[in-house]
Each structure stands twice: as structure tokens, then as C-alpha cells.
Design an enzyme around this catalytic site. Structure first.
Site, PDB file in Angstrom:
ATOM      1  N   SER A 109     -12.418  10.006   4.192  1.00 32.91           N
ATOM      2  CA  SER A 109     -11.881   9.010   3.266  1.00 32.91           C
ATOM      3  C   SER A 109     -12.996   8.360   2.465  1.00 32.91           C
ATOM      4  O   SER A 109     -12.823   8.011   1.291  1.00 32.91           O
ATOM      5  CB  SER A 109     -11.088   7.943   4.032  1.00 32.91           C
ATOM      6  OG  SER A 109     -11.914   7.298   4.995  1.00 32.91           O
ATOM      7  N   GLY A 151       0.814  -1.197   0.000  1.00 29.13           N
ATOM      8  CA  GLY A 151       0.000   0.000   0.000  1.00 29.13           C
ATOM      9  C   GLY A 151       0.852   1.252   0.000  1.00 29.13           C
ATOM     10  O   GLY A 151       1.318   1.687   1.055  1.00 29.13           O
ATOM     11  N   GLY A 185       0.704   5.253   3.524  1.00 33.45           N
ATOM     12  CA  GLY A 185       1.819   4.335   3.352  1.00 33.45           C
ATOM     13  C   GLY A 185       3.116   5.075   3.088  1.00 33.45           C
ATOM     14  O   GLY A 185       4.162   4.760   3.674  1.00 33.45           O
ATOM     15  N   SER A 213      -1.154   7.586   0.385  1.00 27.51           N
ATOM     16  CA  SER A 213      -0.677   8.732   1.153  1.00 27.51           C
ATOM     17  C   SER A 213      -0.140   8.324   2.525  1.00 27.51           C
ATOM     18  O   SER A 213       0.966   8.718   2.909  1.00 27.51           O
ATOM     19  CB  SER A 213      -1.805   9.757   1.307  1.00 27.51           C
ATOM     20  OG  SER A 213      -2.954   9.174   1.902  1.00 27.51           O
ATOM     21  N   LYS A 229     -12.388   4.847  17.424  1.00 25.79           N
ATOM     22  CA  LYS A 229     -12.206   5.467  16.108  1.00 25.79           C
ATOM     23  C   LYS A 229     -13.291   4.992  15.146  1.00 25.79           C
ATOM     24  O   LYS A 229     -13.832   5.782  14.360  1.00 25.79           O
ATOM     25  CB  LYS A 229     -10.827   5.133  15.542  1.00 25.79           C
ATOM     26  CG  LYS A 229     -10.570   5.794  14.196  1.00 25.79           C
ATOM     27  CD  LYS A 229      -9.198   5.486  13.637  1.00 25.79           C
ATOM     28  CE  LYS A 229      -9.019   6.193  12.280  1.00 25.79           C
ATOM     29  NZ  LYS A 229      -7.713   5.887  11.656  1.00 25.79           N
TER      30      LYS A 229
END
Length: 291
Positions: free
Chosen positions: A245, A3, A8, A6, A174
Site C-alpha cells: 500500500s 472511505g 471500504g 477498495s 501486523k
């Protein structure tokens, strides 16, 4: 590392800054065997040399960092599992919950760790990102293992990284916040701050938090149950200009992670014989966007 998006690239550069050696596992054909990550920020640019490795290669993997989308985790790791050294630790840095059972079943001899992060980053070009907002990253063991030696590669980096003994609770918290924010922003194509400005959306957020509180209390996460309304309001205020996201996935035409966020909350609710109708409705609506 699996991955090279961004987060990663941000994590790879952080580990490299502390002296670690990073190989990116990419799908063939490879553009080269060596590459360089560029990270822009208000503090200046950073670069990090990395090895570009074919996912179908044969070199052994000493430690694996997974920064893929939740939908892709199991397939991506299954494709390179034969390259893992015995007992190689696996660190999962992905949204949502619900994929750990696969690792317990398929890779029981590999210690699993999870990373939660509030760092902000977005992709400019391949191996080129913008570090847009400072945050904090928590690393912990769902199985309750002690902090490993390799944690020093993270704590010595330019990121704020801490060991979290109660990573399961942190993950649930979260997830709960994401359940209250992400699906609405995806459906209404809005930035986070609109959830507090728009009266209709503001009411929906409150209703979602009511359901989350009930499920959290029954699941043994009393701290989340008690603070979810306040914490969601704080995140919305603190990230008002951000696109979630899930919204970014919808805009880009990618499959969202709704099944690993709202879907996981609903599976927990079902197991506890709790109804969460608004979350169920949002799951259906976002899933229709994925089709």
C-alpha cells in the site's frame, strides 16, 4: 461508512450481503442519492446497493465504519462526529497504529473496535473493485469489550471474519510486518518479492527484523519478537507479486502512512529507550518522498 476505496467497498458489500444497510458518507456534491458497488472476483461478480450520503448531512449514524487512510482518520471522523448517536460503536479498519488516543480523548462515550484484514482488493473505478485475493479479517476491542451483536453482520457475510480477543497484539504484529516490508518497497519501487530476491534488500529486511524484535520484546510482544523474521519471510513469499500500500501511495503521489507505521514503532522504541537507526533512516527517506 467513511472511505469508499477498495477495502471500504469490499466491506460494504460483505455487510450488504448479510442483510445490512450501508450508507457511504461522501464529500459533496453527490452524484446521486443511491449507488451500487460492484465487486469482481474469480467467483463471479457481486453488487450491493448503497445510499450515498453527504458528509455534511444531518441524519443520525447508528454505527460507523471507517476505512480511510490512517492520515485522514481523525479529521474525517471529527467532521461527522456530531451526527453519531449516543454510544454509537465505531469500527476502524485502517493500517498502522497511533490514532486511538484521539478517540479516547474526543469520543470517550463511543466504544471503539478495530479490524485487521489480509483480504486483497484494488480499485477499478468509483464503487467498482476487484477482490483479488482471499484472506481473513479480525475484529476486536482494544479496551477488551466482548464481541458485539453487530458482529453477526460480518460473520454471516462471504468474508472470513473472526473475533479476536487480543486485537492489540494482532495490531502490533501486523504493524511489525508492515515496518519490515512497506518502506523498502516504497523506496526501491519494487514488488514485495524483490525483497527476497535482491541480496542487498534481503540483508536490509533482516536488519529491520532485528530491530523490530528488540523493540517488540521490550514492549511486551514476545510472540512477535520470536517470530518476526519467519513471519516477514512468509508474507514476502506469499505476496511476492503484490505492490504494498505504501508503494501504491508513492506511485500515485499520495501521502504515505509512514508516520502511523514506522513512526509508531519508533515512538514506542523511544519511550523504551531503544535505538532503531535503520527504521529511523527509512522514516526520514519515505517522509522526504511525501514532501
Amino acid at each position: 461508512m467513511l472511505g469508499a476505496g477498495s477495502m471500504g467497498c469490499l466491506f460494504a458489500t460483505a455487510i450488504g450481503s448479510a442483510g445490512g444497510r450501508v450508507s457511504l458518507l461522501l464529500r459533496p456534491p453527490l452524484p446521486a442519492t443511491r449507488g451500487e458497488i460492484t465487486v469482481e472476483s474469480v467467483e463471479g461478480n457481486r453488487t450491493c446497493p448503497v445510499t450515498l450520503d453527504d458528509q455534511n448531512g444531518t441524519s443520525r449514524i447508528e454505527q460507523l465504519l471507517v476505512c480511510t487512510k490512517a492520515n485522514d482518520i481523525t479529521d474525517a471522523v471529527a467532521g461527522i462526529a456530531h451526527r453519531l448517536k449516543p454510544g454509537a460503536p465505531i469500527l476502524l479498519a485502517a493500517n498502522g497504529m497511533g490514532y486511538l488516543d484521539w478517540f479516547d480523548r474526543e469520543l470517550p462515550d463511543h466504544p471503539i473496535y478495530c479490524c485487521l484484514s489480509t483480504e486483497g482488493a484494488y480499485r477499478i473505478a468509483p464503487l467498482h473493485i476487484r477482490h483479488a485475493g482471499r484472506g481473513r479479517s479480525l475484529i476486536g476491542s482494544p479496551a477488551g469489550l466482548p464481541a458485539p451483536d453487530w458482529l453477526q453482520d460480518w460473520t454471516a457475510s462471504f468474508l472470513d471474519v473472526q473475533w479476536e480477543n487480543a486485537i492489540n497484539r494482532a495490531q502490533w504484529h501486523k504493524l511489525a510486518i508492515n515496518c519490515a516490508i512497506n518502506p523498502l518497497t516504497a523506496l526501491y519501487r519494487c514488488r514485495n518479492g524483490e525483497l527476497a530476491r535482491n541480496e542487498v534488500l534481503k540483508v536490509l529486511v533482516e536488519q529491520l527484523c532485528d530491530e523490530i524484535s528488540i523493540v517488540s520484546a521490550a514492549a511486551g510482544f514476545g510472540d512477535t519478537a520470536a517470530t518476526i523474521h519467519r513471519d516477514v519471510a512468509g508474507v514476502i513469499a506469499g505476496t511476492a507479486a503484490n505492490r504494498s500500500s505504501m508503494l501504491q501511495d508513492v506511485i500515485a503521489g499520495r501521502t504515505t502512512e509512514i508516520n502511523f507505521i514506522t513512526g509508531y514503532l519508533l515512538s514506542t522504541a523511544e519511550r523504551l529507550n531503544i535505538d532503531a537507526p535503520l527504521h529511523r533512516q527509512l522514516l526520514q527517506q519515505v517522509t522526504e518522498l511525501d514532501l
